[in-house]
Motif scaffolding. Structure first.
Motif, PDB file in Angstrom:
ATOM      1  N   GLN A 145       0.554   4.011  -2.891  1.00 49.33           N
ATOM      2  CA  GLN A 145      -0.101   5.279  -2.572  1.00 49.33           C
ATOM      3  C   GLN A 145       0.810   6.462  -2.865  1.00 49.33           C
ATOM      4  O   GLN A 145       0.346   7.535  -3.274  1.00 49.33           O
ATOM      5  N   TYR A 183       0.818  -1.225   0.000  1.00 42.19           N
ATOM      6  CA  TYR A 183       0.000   0.000   0.000  1.00 42.19           C
ATOM      7  C   TYR A 183       0.846   1.267   0.000  1.00 42.19           C
ATOM      8  O   TYR A 183       0.555   2.204  -0.744  1.00 42.19           O
ATOM      9  N   TYR A 196      -9.319   2.478  -0.117  1.00 45.78           N
ATOM     10  CA  TYR A 196      -9.357   3.726   0.636  1.00 45.78           C
ATOM     11  C   TYR A 196     -10.261   4.766  -0.025  1.00 45.78           C
ATOM     12  O   TYR A 196     -10.253   5.930   0.360  1.00 45.78           O
ATOM     13  N   THR A 250     -12.827   6.185   2.558  1.00 45.01           N
ATOM     14  CA  THR A 250     -12.350   6.901   3.738  1.00 45.01           C
ATOM     15  C   THR A 250     -12.267   8.382   3.423  1.00 45.01           C
ATOM     16  O   THR A 250     -12.012   8.771   2.282  1.00 45.01           O
ATOM     17  N   SER A 258     -15.504   7.105   7.758  1.00 45.09           N
ATOM     18  CA  SER A 258     -15.237   5.983   6.869  1.00 45.09           C
ATOM     19  C   SER A 258     -16.461   5.086   6.768  1.00 45.09           C
ATOM     20  O   SER A 258     -17.144   4.843   7.761  1.00 45.09           O
ATOM     21  N   THR A 311      -4.879   0.225  -2.766  1.00 54.18           N
ATOM     22  CA  THR A 311      -5.236   1.641  -2.674  1.00 54.18           C
ATOM     23  C   THR A 311      -6.701   1.899  -2.974  1.00 54.18           C
ATOM     24  O   THR A 311      -7.261   2.885  -2.511  1.00 54.18           O
TER      25      THR A 311
END
Length: 293
Positions: free
Chosen positions: A230, A226, A247, A250, A255, A244
């Motif tokens: 990222q 990750y 996410y 979030t 979240s 990735t």
């Protein structure tokens, strides 16, 4: 006298029998407890993935959803997180990283193990030194190099970087070469085979257990990676990976864990299918590729 000896023997047997039972209880209790700790997060993730937003907010993580036929979270997670593109990118990265790591790692291990030349020990020591350095601490110079080479925000740049961080696989191959007799090389060389032919036709097929072991280690690490994905793959629409893409749900306002859990289950399916189809080869590869003392 005989009765005393018999009583002592019976006492010893009774003592060791009780100790064996207690030790067996402790072992099984430890196995059950560790299995429970490992399966509890997966259980919580599965039941959370079927909950609606209202159910998730008004119930605890262990409460069962009203219906296990609610696949809306999975559909929304797959579309919103652009997981089709993420799976495609992750597959491309995995294929190239594993191919390059295996080819370069086996050839480098072949040279370091079979040929004695000035600097051989130095190269091995440098690999050891590189393995001891924390990866995150090296990201400042790595990011500078990636920027100057225009590798940032490119899939091929990320692949090249991931191919260059595989010291552990090289050590596995070197250790496995130690168990292959040099007489194989010598016989083939006397028959007129070149060094590359010896590597390709004789030694590489014998490295199958070590290759399977490295594929598992490197593949799992690359698929779940990750931090670097990222950092270097900044276009989250075109260059997202499976790690990735999760996410997407979030943000500063909170979240959506029911969506995240659905995405986690989706991301687990390819690895689970590969494991179920290849578990025999995986187990044999790990057992045969184990490092001998």
């Amino acid at each position: 006298m005989a009765k005393t000896q018999a009583a002592a023997v019976h006492k010893v047997k009774h003592h060791y029998g009780a100790g064996t039972i207690i030790w067996t209880i402790i072992k099984y209790f430890s196995l059950i407890f560790v299995s429970f700790l490992a399966l509890l997060p997966i259980y919580s993730c599965v039941i959370t993935s079927f909950k609606t937003p209202d159910e998730y907010q008004n119930t605890n993580v262990m409460t069962l959803p009203k219906s296990f036929a609610n696949f809306a979270n999975y559909v929304k997670a797959f579309k919103t997180a652009n997981m089709l593109t993420a799976f495609r990118n992750s597959a491309i990265i995995l294929i190239f990283v594993l191919l390059v790591s295996i080819l370069v790692g086996t050839q480098l291990a072949y040279v370091l193990n079979r040929f004695k030349f000035p600097g051989n020990a130095l190269i091995r020591n440098l690999f050891t030194f590189a393995a001891l350095l924390p990866g995150i601490a090296m990201q400042v110079p790595v990011y500078e190099i990636m920027t100057k080479l225009h590798f940032v925000n490119t899939l091929y740049g990320y692949i090249i970087m991931m191919c260059g961080t595989d010291v552990m696989s090289i050590y596995i191959f070197i250790q496995y070469f130690e168990n292959l007799p040099v007489s194989l090389d010598e016989s083939a060389y006397l028959d007129g085979a070149s060094y590359f032919t010896i590597y390709r036709k004789i030694l590489l097929p014998l490295l199958k257990p070590a290759i399977v072991t490295c594929i598992i280690l490197k593949g799992a690490g690359t698929y779940n990676e990750y931090y670097c994905a990222q950092l270097y793959l900044q276009d989250k629409q075109k260059l997202c990976t499976v790690a990735t893409s999760l996410y997407t749900f979030t943000g500063p306002m909170g979240s959506q864990y029911n969506m995240i859990c659905a995405g986690v289950i989706i991301s687990l399916l390819p690895a689970l299918i590969v494991f179920l189809l290849c578990q025999k080869q995986i187990y044999n590869g790990i057992a045969a590729g184990a490092v001998k003392g």
